[in-house]
Design a protein around this motif. Sequence first.
Motif, PDB file in Angstrom:
ATOM      1  N   GLN A   8      36.373  38.939 -11.140  1.00 11.46           N
ATOM      2  CA  GLN A   8      36.175  40.190 -10.418  1.00 11.46           C
ATOM      3  C   GLN A   8      37.158  40.352  -9.256  1.00 11.46           C
ATOM      4  N   CYS A   9      37.820  39.276  -8.840  1.00 12.48           N
ATOM      5  CA  CYS A   9      38.770  39.330  -7.724  1.00 12.48           C
ATOM      6  C   CYS A   9      40.158  39.731  -8.219  1.00 12.48           C
ATOM      7  N   ILE A  10      40.808  40.562  -7.433  1.00  7.37           N
ATOM      8  CA  ILE A  10      42.195  40.948  -7.718  1.00  7.37           C
ATOM      9  C   ILE A  10      43.002  40.709  -6.446  1.00  7.37           C
ATOM     10  N   ASN A  11      43.862  39.716  -6.477  1.00  8.21           N
ATOM     11  CA  ASN A  11      44.571  39.258  -5.284  1.00  8.21           C
ATOM     12  C   ASN A  11      45.838  40.093  -5.064  1.00  8.21           C
ATOM     13  N   ALA A  12      45.781  40.949  -4.062  1.00  6.74           N
ATOM     14  CA  ALA A  12      46.925  41.814  -3.767  1.00  6.74           C
ATOM     15  C   ALA A  12      48.118  41.006  -3.263  1.00  6.74           C
ATOM     16  N   LEU A  13      47.848  39.919  -2.543  1.00  5.78           N
ATOM     17  CA  LEU A  13      48.942  39.099  -2.028  1.00  5.78           C
ATOM     18  C   LEU A  13      49.704  38.428  -3.163  1.00  5.78           C
ATOM     19  N   ASP A  14      48.994  37.963  -4.186  1.00  7.70           N
ATOM     20  CA  ASP A  14      49.683  37.363  -5.333  1.00  7.70           C
ATOM     21  C   ASP A  14      50.661  38.353  -5.952  1.00  7.70           C
ATOM     22  N   ALA A  15      50.256  39.591  -6.061  1.00  9.10           N
ATOM     23  CA  ALA A  15      51.142  40.608  -6.621  1.00  9.10           C
ATOM     24  C   ALA A  15      52.362  40.823  -5.729  1.00  9.10           C
ATOM     25  N   ALA A  16      52.147  40.798  -4.418  1.00  7.74           N
ATOM     26  CA  ALA A  16      53.261  40.961  -3.494  1.00  7.74           C
ATOM     27  C   ALA A  16      54.235  39.791  -3.593  1.00  7.74           C
ATOM     28  N   VAL A  17      53.686  38.574  -3.657  1.00  8.25           N
ATOM     29  CA  VAL A  17      54.539  37.381  -3.741  1.00  8.25           C
ATOM     30  C   VAL A  17      55.330  37.375  -5.046  1.00  8.25           C
ATOM     31  N   MET A  18      54.678  37.682  -6.144  1.00  9.33           N
ATOM     32  CA  MET A  18      55.361  37.722  -7.430  1.00  9.33           C
ATOM     33  C   MET A  18      56.421  38.823  -7.448  1.00  9.33           C
ATOM     34  N   SER A  19      56.150  39.932  -6.796  1.00  5.64           N
ATOM     35  CA  SER A  19      57.144  41.006  -6.712  1.00  5.64           C
ATOM     36  C   SER A  19      58.342  40.560  -5.893  1.00  5.64           C
ATOM     37  N   TYR A  20      58.075  39.864  -4.793  1.00  4.48           N
ATOM     38  CA  TYR A  20      59.160  39.367  -3.946  1.00  4.48           C
ATOM     39  C   TYR A  20      60.072  38.430  -4.736  1.00  4.48           C
ATOM     40  N   VAL A  21      59.464  37.530  -5.482  1.00  3.24           N
ATOM     41  CA  VAL A  21      60.243  36.590  -6.292  1.00  3.24           C
ATOM     42  C   VAL A  21      61.023  37.335  -7.381  1.00  3.24           C
ATOM     43  N   SER A  22      60.393  38.296  -8.017  1.00  6.71           N
ATOM     44  CA  SER A  22      61.049  39.053  -9.083  1.00  6.71           C
ATOM     45  C   SER A  22      62.238  39.849  -8.563  1.00  6.71           C
ATOM     46  N   ILE A  23      62.086  40.436  -7.379  1.00 11.29           N
ATOM     47  CA  ILE A  23      63.200  41.183  -6.783  1.00 11.29           C
ATOM     48  C   ILE A  23      64.360  40.248  -6.490  1.00 11.29           C
ATOM     49  N   ASN A  24      64.062  39.048  -5.995  1.00  7.62           N
ATOM     50  CA  ASN A  24      65.128  38.074  -5.760  1.00  7.62           C
ATOM     51  C   ASN A  24      65.868  37.725  -7.047  1.00  7.62           C
TER      52      ASN A  24
END
Length: 324
Positions: A107-123
């Motif tokens: 039931q949890c959706i971690n917004a920070l995980d999405a931000a971190v994964m986006s940061y890595v993907s942009i790099n």
Amino acid sequence: MCEYDALPEIGHGCGHDLIGVISAGAAAALKTVLNGQGTIVVYGTPDEEVSCTKVQFLDEGVFDELDVALMLHPYKHTCTQISSMGIYPIQFEFFGKKCHANEAGPQCINALDAAVMSYVSINQIKQYLDANIHGIVKNGGVLPNIIPDYACLQYFIRCDAQWKTELAVQRVTRCVQGVADSMGVQMKATNFSAANTTFLNNGPLEDVLKANLDRLGEPVTVDPRDRISTDAANVSFRIPTLHGMIGIKGCEQMDLHTKEFADATVSPAGQNATRTGILALAGTAYDIWESASVLNRIRQAFCLGLEEERKKEEKYGFHKFSAE
């Protein structure tokens, strides 16, 4: 145009304390010569570093009454023309579902995980783009034992051509959207400040400045590696605009946005650069006011530059972006 904003923890590391003095001083000197003929307008344009007041002024038509806009910016050497980088400020907000860390489950959706994964993907994709892309995690949660339901990234995307900027923005946004979709997070992309265009240089206007610098014995450097980003670039697409750079002696190896450069602006060398800048800018304005043919050449170059930019827009299929 006057700028006078400082940088957090650094101070006037971009020399805006001198920009304001040079512009105001040049206007005061010119006023004594014109004797009421012509109109001199001194605009205070604070917070160039963040909110880009000149862009707000453009939206309100503030500069429409002018023939030309003039300013000089402190730098490590003097130059009449400098390459520019457009800036596109983009913010990615992620919206998930909060829960206690001990009870984390489907039931949890971690917004920070999405931000971190986006940061890595942009790099990862930066290497394939002709762009300067740097960002920060603006918001990543409140406490370690609370799964964040909100996170935020902020980026500056800088390019030396508008079409490159638009391409980079599209690629980065698609990358972030893909991460958000894969993690079940809602994502919102917005501008967190005004976008800056590249600068529309004006050869005849720069030639007038060069002539005045030569009369003052100020050496002018031409270095294609010199690049800046500024909201004055947006003004350059509305009216002919000068954004020359005035060198502070002893700063040849210094970078802007440093404490060392901030200290140099209030040194004797900084004071000498200010005096030179006032005289050069006042002389430039006087030469434009005194000669209709000079002003006509400046206007013609401006119109030609706009037409060349229009052709690029048609070729690459982009349009001038603006903050939401």
